[in-house]
Scaffold this motif. Structure first.
Motif, PDB file in Angstrom:
ATOM      1  N   ALA A  34       0.996  -1.123   0.014  1.00  0.00           N
ATOM      2  CA  ALA A  34       0.080  -0.091  -0.227  1.00  0.00           C
ATOM      3  C   ALA A  34       0.730   1.115   0.060  1.00  0.00           C
ATOM      4  O   ALA A  34       1.870   1.266   0.695  1.00  0.00           O
ATOM      5  CB  ALA A  34      -0.839  -0.176   1.350  1.00  0.00           C
ATOM      6  N   MET A  35       0.494   2.339  -0.832  1.00  0.00           N
ATOM      7  CA  MET A  35       1.310   3.639  -0.829  1.00  0.00           C
ATOM      8  C   MET A  35       0.335   4.494  -0.531  1.00  0.00           C
ATOM      9  O   MET A  35      -0.612   4.817  -0.677  1.00  0.00           O
ATOM     10  CB  MET A  35       1.900   3.582  -2.394  1.00  0.00           C
ATOM     11  CG  MET A  35       2.386   2.529  -3.095  1.00  0.00           C
ATOM     12  SD  MET A  35       4.204   2.507  -2.352  1.00  0.00           S
ATOM     13  CE  MET A  35       5.015   3.480  -3.171  1.00  0.00           C
ATOM     14  N   LEU A  36       1.115   5.570   0.162  1.00  0.00           N
ATOM     15  CA  LEU A  36       0.781   6.779   0.486  1.00  0.00           C
ATOM     16  C   LEU A  36       1.229   7.967   0.061  1.00  0.00           C
ATOM     17  O   LEU A  36       2.409   7.806  -0.538  1.00  0.00           O
ATOM     18  CB  LEU A  36       0.607   6.860   2.117  1.00  0.00           C
ATOM     19  CG  LEU A  36      -0.221   5.693   2.924  1.00  0.00           C
ATOM     20  CD1 LEU A  36      -0.060   6.003   4.448  1.00  0.00           C
ATOM     21  CD2 LEU A  36      -1.795   5.738   2.527  1.00  0.00           C
ATOM     22  N   ARG A  37       0.642   9.052   0.099  1.00  0.00           N
ATOM     23  CA  ARG A  37       1.381  10.235  -0.412  1.00  0.00           C
ATOM     24  C   ARG A  37       1.682  11.188   0.671  1.00  0.00           C
ATOM     25  O   ARG A  37       0.682  11.427   1.472  1.00  0.00           O
ATOM     26  CB  ARG A  37       0.305  10.896  -1.464  1.00  0.00           C
ATOM     27  CG  ARG A  37       0.687  11.909  -2.095  1.00  0.00           C
ATOM     28  CD  ARG A  37      -0.381  12.404  -3.363  1.00  0.00           C
ATOM     29  NE  ARG A  37       0.111  13.472  -4.064  1.00  0.00           N
ATOM     30  CZ  ARG A  37      -0.012  14.884  -3.929  1.00  0.00           C
ATOM     31  NH1 ARG A  37      -0.987  15.188  -3.318  1.00  0.00           N
ATOM     32  NH2 ARG A  37       0.431  15.684  -4.971  1.00  0.00           N
ATOM     33  N   CYS A  38       2.908  11.868   0.627  1.00  0.00           N
ATOM     34  CA  CYS A  38       3.165  12.857   1.502  1.00  0.00           C
ATOM     35  C   CYS A  38       2.270  14.063   1.504  1.00  0.00           C
ATOM     36  O   CYS A  38       2.491  14.425   0.339  1.00  0.00           O
ATOM     37  CB  CYS A  38       4.648  13.159   1.489  1.00  0.00           C
ATOM     38  SG  CYS A  38       5.341  14.396   2.541  1.00  0.00           S
ATOM     39  N   ALA A  39       1.876  14.618   2.567  1.00  0.00           N
ATOM     40  CA  ALA A  39       0.912  15.805   2.544  1.00  0.00           C
ATOM     41  C   ALA A  39       1.879  17.154   2.177  1.00  0.00           C
ATOM     42  O   ALA A  39       1.441  17.988   2.044  1.00  0.00           O
ATOM     43  CB  ALA A  39       0.440  15.878   3.961  1.00  0.00           C
ATOM     44  N   GLU A  40       3.104  17.001   2.409  1.00  0.00           N
ATOM     45  CA  GLU A  40       4.122  18.188   2.245  1.00  0.00           C
ATOM     46  C   GLU A  40       4.736  18.249   0.678  1.00  0.00           C
ATOM     47  O   GLU A  40       4.346  19.227   0.032  1.00  0.00           O
ATOM     48  CB  GLU A  40       5.202  18.114   2.955  1.00  0.00           C
ATOM     49  CG  GLU A  40       6.227  19.226   3.237  1.00  0.00           C
ATOM     50  CD  GLU A  40       5.476  20.530   3.308  1.00  0.00           C
ATOM     51  OE1 GLU A  40       6.119  21.494   3.034  1.00  0.00           O
ATOM     52  OE2 GLU A  40       4.609  20.858   3.999  1.00  0.00           O
ATOM     53  N   CYS A  41       5.290  17.107   0.138  1.00  0.00           N
ATOM     54  CA  CYS A  41       5.786  17.036  -0.992  1.00  0.00           C
ATOM     55  C   CYS A  41       4.983  16.283  -2.206  1.00  0.00           C
ATOM     56  O   CYS A  41       5.438  16.489  -3.198  1.00  0.00           O
ATOM     57  CB  CYS A  41       7.386  16.486  -0.974  1.00  0.00           C
ATOM     58  SG  CYS A  41       7.631  14.941  -0.496  1.00  0.00           S
ATOM     59  N   GLY A  42       4.059  15.540  -1.659  1.00  0.00           N
ATOM     60  CA  GLY A  42       3.339  14.797  -2.602  1.00  0.00           C
ATOM     61  C   GLY A  42       4.055  13.368  -3.162  1.00  0.00           C
ATOM     62  O   GLY A  42       3.592  12.532  -3.850  1.00  0.00           O
ATOM     63  N   MET A  43       5.332  13.276  -2.444  1.00  0.00           N
ATOM     64  CA  MET A  43       5.827  11.840  -2.903  1.00  0.00           C
ATOM     65  C   MET A  43       5.256  10.679  -2.480  1.00  0.00           C
ATOM     66  O   MET A  43       4.436  10.641  -1.116  1.00  0.00           O
ATOM     67  CB  MET A  43       7.351  12.012  -2.278  1.00  0.00           C
ATOM     68  CG  MET A  43       8.079  10.664  -2.850  1.00  0.00           C
ATOM     69  SD  MET A  43       9.851  10.728  -2.203  1.00  0.00           S
ATOM     70  CE  MET A  43       9.702  10.333  -0.396  1.00  0.00           C
ATOM     71  N   HIS A  44       5.142   9.582  -3.400  1.00  0.00           N
ATOM     72  CA  HIS A  44       4.562   8.332  -2.635  1.00  0.00           C
ATOM     73  C   HIS A  44       5.427   7.222  -1.974  1.00  0.00           C
ATOM     74  O   HIS A  44       6.517   7.364  -2.453  1.00  0.00           O
ATOM     75  CB  HIS A  44       3.864   7.717  -3.998  1.00  0.00           C
ATOM     76  CG  HIS A  44       2.705   8.377  -4.406  1.00  0.00           C
ATOM     77  ND1 HIS A  44       2.786   9.476  -5.256  1.00  0.00           N
ATOM     78  CD2 HIS A  44       1.301   8.050  -4.270  1.00  0.00           C
ATOM     79  CE1 HIS A  44       1.284   9.648  -5.524  1.00  0.00           C
ATOM     80  NE2 HIS A  44       0.605   9.111  -5.021  1.00  0.00           N
ATOM     81  N   LEU A  45       5.081   6.782  -0.971  1.00  0.00           N
ATOM     82  CA  LEU A  45       5.883   6.114  -0.113  1.00  0.00           C
ATOM     83  C   LEU A  45       5.243   4.846   0.408  1.00  0.00           C
ATOM     84  O   LEU A  45       3.814   4.988   0.750  1.00  0.00           O
ATOM     85  CB  LEU A  45       6.714   6.739   0.886  1.00  0.00           C
ATOM     86  CG  LEU A  45       6.006   7.270   1.980  1.00  0.00           C
ATOM     87  CD1 LEU A  45       6.736   7.429   3.267  1.00  0.00           C
ATOM     88  CD2 LEU A  45       5.386   8.759   1.606  1.00  0.00           C
ATOM     89  N   PRO A  46       5.629   3.793   0.657  1.00  0.00           N
ATOM     90  CA  PRO A  46       5.188   2.620   1.265  1.00  0.00           C
ATOM     91  C   PRO A  46       4.379   2.952   2.576  1.00  0.00           C
ATOM     92  O   PRO A  46       4.965   3.700   3.441  1.00  0.00           O
ATOM     93  CB  PRO A  46       6.265   1.564   1.638  1.00  0.00           C
ATOM     94  CG  PRO A  46       7.127   1.911   0.342  1.00  0.00           C
ATOM     95  CD  PRO A  46       7.172   3.518   0.438  1.00  0.00           C
ATOM     96  N   ALA A  47       3.224   2.392   2.872  1.00  0.00           N
ATOM     97  CA  ALA A  47       2.494   2.857   4.215  1.00  0.00           C
ATOM     98  C   ALA A  47       3.403   2.583   5.309  1.00  0.00           C
ATOM     99  O   ALA A  47       3.182   3.078   6.421  1.00  0.00           O
ATOM    100  CB  ALA A  47       1.087   1.964   4.301  1.00  0.00           C
ATOM    101  N   ASP A  48       4.100   1.411   5.231  1.00  0.00           N
ATOM    102  CA  ASP A  48       4.614   1.043   6.783  1.00  0.00           C
ATOM    103  C   ASP A  48       6.135   2.079   6.898  1.00  0.00           C
ATOM    104  O   ASP A  48       6.571   1.954   7.795  1.00  0.00           O
ATOM    105  CB  ASP A  48       5.187  -0.339   6.629  1.00  0.00           C
ATOM    106  CG  ASP A  48       6.234  -0.765   5.443  1.00  0.00           C
ATOM    107  OD1 ASP A  48       5.946  -0.292   4.243  1.00  0.00           O
ATOM    108  OD2 ASP A  48       6.824  -1.738   5.388  1.00  0.00           O
ATOM    109  N   GLU A  49       6.548   2.967   5.832  1.00  0.00           N
ATOM    110  CA  GLU A  49       7.570   3.789   6.013  1.00  0.00           C
ATOM    111  C   GLU A  49       7.226   5.325   6.177  1.00  0.00           C
ATOM    112  O   GLU A  49       7.823   6.021   6.607  1.00  0.00           O
ATOM    113  CB  GLU A  49       8.428   3.509   4.913  1.00  0.00           C
ATOM    114  CG  GLU A  49       9.214   2.531   4.487  1.00  0.00           C
ATOM    115  CD  GLU A  49       9.853   2.399   3.586  1.00  0.00           C
ATOM    116  OE1 GLU A  49      10.205   3.505   2.757  1.00  0.00           O
ATOM    117  OE2 GLU A  49      10.260   1.274   3.009  1.00  0.00           O
ATOM    118  N   ALA A  50       5.761   5.386   6.227  1.00  0.00           N
ATOM    119  CA  ALA A  50       5.098   6.691   6.495  1.00  0.00           C
ATOM    120  C   ALA A  50       5.171   7.296   7.888  1.00  0.00           C
ATOM    121  O   ALA A  50       5.020   6.262   8.751  1.00  0.00           O
ATOM    122  CB  ALA A  50       3.717   6.908   5.950  1.00  0.00           C
TER     123      ALA A  50
END
Length: 78
Positions: free
Chosen positions: A42-58
């Motif tokens: 599962a990927m999530l989007r950073c609220a600041e820069c918009g970069m997508h990253l795995p949910a377990d690393e957010a």
């Protein structure tokens, strides 16, 4: 004569070792199957820069999830 016999025995031993080493392994003993592909994450989007990253690393924060502590603190400071 005994040297000839000794030479013949050594040649036979090297031949047997070489034949055993060059022979392919049994099909059931071989494991040439590729590794199964990794499961999608599962990927999530950073609220600041918009970069997508795995949910377990957010990193969770007040306004969403973030890719780093610096982005979380800059977003929450505004």
């Amino acid at each position: 004569m005994k040297y000839l016999l000794l030479l013949l025995l050594l040649a036979l031993a090297f031949f047997m070792l070489g034949a055993r080493r060059g022979r392919p392994r049994e099909p059931e003993a071989r494991d040439d199957r590729p590794a199964p592909p990794a499961r999608p994450r599962a990927m999530l989007r950073c609220a600041e820069c918009g970069m997508h990253l795995p949910a377990d690393e957010a990193l969770p924060g007040k306004g969403g999830v973030f890719c780093s502590a610096a982005h979380r603190s800059s977003f929450e400071a505004r």
